[in-house]
Design an enzyme around this catalytic site. Sequence first.
Site: not given
Length: 170
Positions: A70, A67
């Site tokens: 992230c 991600c």
Amino acid sequence: MLFKKFAMKAVPLALAGLLLSSQPAAAILQKGDPAPPIKLTTTIGQQITLNNYKGYVLVMDFFATWCIPCKEAIPHLNSLRAKYGKQGLQVLGVSVDEGSDRDVKNFIAERKVSYPVAIAGEDLQTEYGLRSIPTLFVINKKGVVVERFQGFSDQTARGLEETVKRLLAE
């Protein structure tokens, strides 16, 4: 520029192919709710429960290694931990990655993650009402959810730090 806009948004788990459960969706954890119990093992084998964090402000970061937003949150979380750790801030990374924890361990090393990381099972993701990643929960010294941030951006970083400073002063 399109990449930059995408990178700041939360990634819905269903779109990412991570359907959380075939059970009915759990209610989304709200501000003021007690944090659901956790029982995790970090990537270095340490057992973790919420009792480990009693008396501390805890930022729980639900993330995945693939991600992009992230990944962008990690330097900020490392910085917050360094800046406020002695005042009572704890950070816990909670990976939603499936498969080998070796991939998560490699990710931690590559990204120089300075806080403990554990891997969440489906039950914990459901208990926390996870709908997208990254999702960061700020839990106060009494174990109550004070704030929930989805996605990561400069605005999220500022809001997260303001919340942490306020809670540490309580």
